[in-house]
Scaffold this active site. Sequence first.
Site, short mmCIF file in Angstrom:
data_model
loop_
_atom_site.label_atom_id
_atom_site.label_comp_id
_atom_site.label_asym_id
_atom_site.label_seq_id
_atom_site.Cartn_x
_atom_site.Cartn_y
_atom_site.Cartn_z
N GLU B 49 0.87 -1.18 0.00
CA GLU B 49 0.00 0.00 0.00
C GLU B 49 0.90 1.23 0.00
OE1 GLU B 49 -2.77 0.09 3.32
OE2 GLU B 49 -3.23 2.19 2.94
N ASP B 60 -5.11 9.85 9.95
CA ASP B 60 -3.79 9.37 10.34
C ASP B 60 -3.28 9.97 11.63
OD1 ASP B 60 -2.85 7.48 8.30
OD2 ASP B 60 -3.26 9.15 6.94
#
Lengths: 395, 267
Positions: B49, B60
């Site tokens: 990824e 995040d």
Amino acid sequence: MDAKKGRFGIFGGQYVPETLMGALIELEENYELFKDDESFKSDLNYYLREYAGRPTPLYLAQRLTGHYGAKAIYLKREDLCHTGSHKINNTLGQALLAKRMGKSRLIAETGAGQHGVATATAAAMLGLKCAIYMGSRDIERQSLNVYRMKLLGSDVIEVKSGSMTLKDAINEAMRDWVKNIDDTHYVIGSVVGPHPYPVMVRDFQSIIGHETRDQILEKEGRLPDFILACVGGGSNSIGIFHAFLDSEVKLVGVEAGGFGLETEKHGASLERGGPGVLHGSLSFVLQDEFGQIREAHSVSAGLDYPGVGPEHAYLKEYGRVGYFSVTDEEALNAFNLLSRYEGILPALESSHALAYLEKMGELIEGKIVAVCLSGRGDKDVGVVSQFLGEEIKAI
Amino acid sequence: MSRIDDVFSKARGEGRLAFIPFVTAGFPDENNSRELIKGLCDVGVDLIEVGIPFSDPIADGPVIQASSNIALSNGMNISGAIKLVSDLSDEISCPIVFMTYYNPIYRYGLDRFAVDCRRFGIAGVIVPDLPLEEAGEWVISARSNELDTIFMVAPTSSEERIKLIAENTLGFLYCVSLKGVTGARQGISGSTLDFILKVRSLTDKPIAVGFGISDAGQVKQLKGCADGVIMGSKLMQIMLDCPDSKGGVAEVLGLVEDILNESVIRY
């Protein structure tokens, strides 16, 4: 105007991580349930009246009127609300809603500190825990408000990521919400963010316009020719505009021109930005060619934001509202003018709306103008003294 | 069958979990980022990824934020990430998926991005701030270019949503293991396992678990209920902590190799 759920034309939507979708659905359902609920409305009206001090006056600024040769310049005195700005209209609404939803903790982002103070205030009054996210740069230039929030019993959490201003405080508040979704309600302070926030915050702020409409009809027997309001995220402006959308009144939103639109150091998302997704909705954002969000700049922390509410993007595209900007310097001049002519220190945010009076030239002659004085300027005297090159000391 | 389907059926056939590392494109710098992707492929990971850095990554935690900021200050962007992967396409055999927030691809153009991904052999795309409700246009662009659109489910998703998202995901279903943002954490809680088992009971599609995965012990715990694991923050943390980038790449590859060799991800 909300043709599709949470959309204003193509703008708006819910661009958030899946983790937040459950909370947004819960919030939307509860808001739909309570917004027309008589007991909720009567609670909110009670606190707006008895606690926040509404209705706020629509004050005829006579010397300012004379100075510009207008027929009448009225100031909608949101600066006289408890905590010193219009932000309390929204935080009382959301805090009461959160309480009905069984949440025990509020979080919020803040730029100038006004929304943070208003959230901390509502939390204290309703017995809710509260944490306020604020960028390091804003903490520095708004230290007085930081201390106010602490006195009100809130935690102030410093955000050191990115540009260390409002945009980053929103990012961090969203991350907190993702983690603490069970007991926490996120009180977004402007008409930005994912649906239902732009609609909900607008509804809570639209009392500004409804009062203004009634008051001007009583005083003048007709609607004003112009309404001016500053636009950062855009809550006070949507709040005052909304009751006039279906009229002939010319609506003017004034963005932060910073050092000037040609410099890239500004906060004029509508004039210089393009369509993009930031903080959960599609609207106008300041961004580079690769879709990275640019840092905004304004002398006023509350307008220092690279995005704007999706309904403003729609009103711009639709042509109902005219959006312009004034520079830091023009706003500071307007701050000084109002202080000396009317004995009112306006917030630097509101000073942007006032500065547009200067730009209207002959347009203003013989006209009735209403300006949304969204907040008071006590919090800004440090910034203003720096600009004037003067030290604050006892004389 | 897409290439991602092949990855999961191969792993299933071998009786193990698919291992999917996450790396931020352009971090710590373009060259070492390329070396890291190549190295991960060489040590035998199943899928990589690759994160396209974004200025405001709301899903995040601090580590991916830091790696994204460094990548951005190195001049990385969506075009750069596509180029980085296209440069590598002859040298790597494992499939790559992009992870990007929505604004960069919205600005780049959904069709243009999908076409470029296809041209350079990208197998799929994860867009963490694009829930199913908003994904219509992107799904059309992606699927007409044979890209798998990978969707996420979270512990806060209702059963109804999980079913709907599972029906619509292609390649695999990204299972966010916890209420929170990305970042290494210890262990896997009982409630996380319950959640994954619930997802398992609602779909036959491959499930890969991400957010908070940092060691072999956690991977072991997921045996039998998930089909793959995604590890990102832990790897980026190693790179951040290592004073020299080359050493960081070597250390990450060492850890990944250990996890793969220890066979801990075998059932």
